[in-house]
Write a protein that holds these residues in place. Structure first.
Motif, mmCIF file in Angstrom:
data_model
loop_
_atom_site.group_PDB
_atom_site.id
_atom_site.type_symbol
_atom_site.label_atom_id
_atom_site.label_comp_id
_atom_site.label_asym_id
_atom_site.label_seq_id
_atom_site.Cartn_x
_atom_site.Cartn_y
_atom_site.Cartn_z
ATOM 1 N N GLN A 113 0.835 -1.201 0.000
ATOM 2 C CA GLN A 113 0.000 0.000 0.000
ATOM 3 C C GLN A 113 0.870 1.251 0.000
ATOM 4 N N ALA A 114 1.904 1.267 0.820
ATOM 5 C CA ALA A 114 2.796 2.430 0.878
ATOM 6 C C ALA A 114 3.478 2.641 -0.470
ATOM 7 N N GLY A 115 3.947 1.573 -1.081
ATOM 8 C CA GLY A 115 4.584 1.691 -2.407
ATOM 9 C C GLY A 115 3.635 2.280 -3.427
ATOM 10 N N PHE A 116 2.382 1.843 -3.409
ATOM 11 C CA PHE A 116 1.384 2.364 -4.336
ATOM 12 C C PHE A 116 1.203 3.869 -4.147
ATOM 13 N N PHE A 117 1.028 4.311 -2.894
ATOM 14 C CA PHE A 117 0.781 5.724 -2.654
ATOM 15 C C PHE A 117 2.021 6.585 -2.864
ATOM 16 N N VAL A 118 3.197 6.083 -2.533
ATOM 17 C CA VAL A 118 4.426 6.833 -2.812
ATOM 18 C C VAL A 118 4.575 7.018 -4.315
ATOM 19 N N LEU A 119 4.344 5.955 -5.072
ATOM 20 C CA LEU A 119 4.426 6.051 -6.529
ATOM 21 C C LEU A 119 3.366 7.000 -7.079
ATOM 22 N N LEU A 120 2.150 6.888 -6.580
ATOM 23 C CA LEU A 120 1.050 7.715 -7.071
ATOM 24 C C LEU A 120 1.293 9.194 -6.828
ATOM 25 N N PHE A 121 1.799 9.536 -5.649
ATOM 26 C CA PHE A 121 1.935 10.939 -5.290
ATOM 27 C C PHE A 121 3.352 11.487 -5.458
ATOM 28 N N SER A 122 4.241 10.746 -6.104
ATOM 29 C CA SER A 122 5.585 11.234 -6.372
ATOM 30 C C SER A 122 5.620 11.952 -7.715
ATOM 31 N N GLY A 123 6.306 13.074 -7.735
ATOM 32 C CA GLY A 123 6.489 13.797 -8.996
ATOM 33 C C GLY A 123 5.164 14.195 -9.606
ATOM 34 N N ASP A 124 5.062 14.001 -10.901
ATOM 35 C CA ASP A 124 3.866 14.386 -11.646
ATOM 36 C C ASP A 124 2.931 13.202 -11.899
ATOM 37 N N ASN A 125 3.102 12.120 -11.181
ATOM 38 C CA ASN A 125 2.308 10.909 -11.443
ATOM 39 C C ASN A 125 0.805 11.136 -11.316
ATOM 40 N N ILE A 126 0.372 11.850 -10.289
ATOM 41 C CA ILE A 126 -1.064 12.054 -10.097
ATOM 42 C C ILE A 126 -1.624 12.933 -11.213
ATOM 43 N N GLU A 127 -0.864 13.962 -11.606
ATOM 44 C CA GLU A 127 -1.315 14.816 -12.706
ATOM 45 C C GLU A 127 -1.383 14.032 -14.010
#
Length: 146
Positions: A113-127
């Motif tokens: 779960q932490a890996g998913f959210f770190v990846l999702l909210f790192s850099g421009d990933n969410i945008e």
């Protein structure tokens, strides 16, 4: 680098959730030692799918033990208390139950779960995700609705 910063805290969090699974196990184990059945395992739901899911889980726990518990603990599972009660009712050794629960919850689930959210909210990933989702919606929505 960000993930490595949260891993120790995730293990502590997951370890705490694993500790929280001990009471249902111990209560059910004590009842089994006294020759009593746990009512939750005997209940029949008015929804057939729930009965089939419960029976499937109980059969897997009896058949595969440690590995079934580990897999059930390694994904978000609201019915995991039932797993703990079943393990107690089946008089599974404590360290088999707790070891599988700890590995599944503290080492696999929370870190995934932490890996998913770190990846999702790192850099421009969410945008990027929102932009791509918007493009999919635009491609799917018929021109007449625009």
């Amino acid at each position: 680098d960000r993930l490595l910063k949260v891993v120790p805290w995730c293990i502590i969090w997951g370890g705490g959730t694993a500790l929280g699974e001990i009471p249902p196990y111990l209560l059910s184990y004590a009842a089994a030692k006294e020759g009593k059945k746990t009512g939750e395992l005997e209940e029949v739901s008015s929804f057939d799918i729930l009965n089939r899911m419960k029976n499937w889980m109980l059969e897997k726990i009896q058949r595969y033990g440690f590995w079934a518990i580990l897999l059930l603990a390694a994904w978000p599972n609201a019915a995991f208390d039932l797993c703990g009660m079943a393990c107690g009712q089946f008089m599974m050794p404590f360290w088999t139950f707790f070891g599988a629960t700890f590995v599944g919850k503290a080492l696999i689930k929370v870190n995934g779960q932490a890996g998913f959210f770190v990846l999702l909210f790192s850099g421009d990933n969410i945008e990027d995700f929102i932009r791509r989702a918007g493009r999919v919606v635009i491609d799917v929505v018929p021109d007449s609705l625009e």
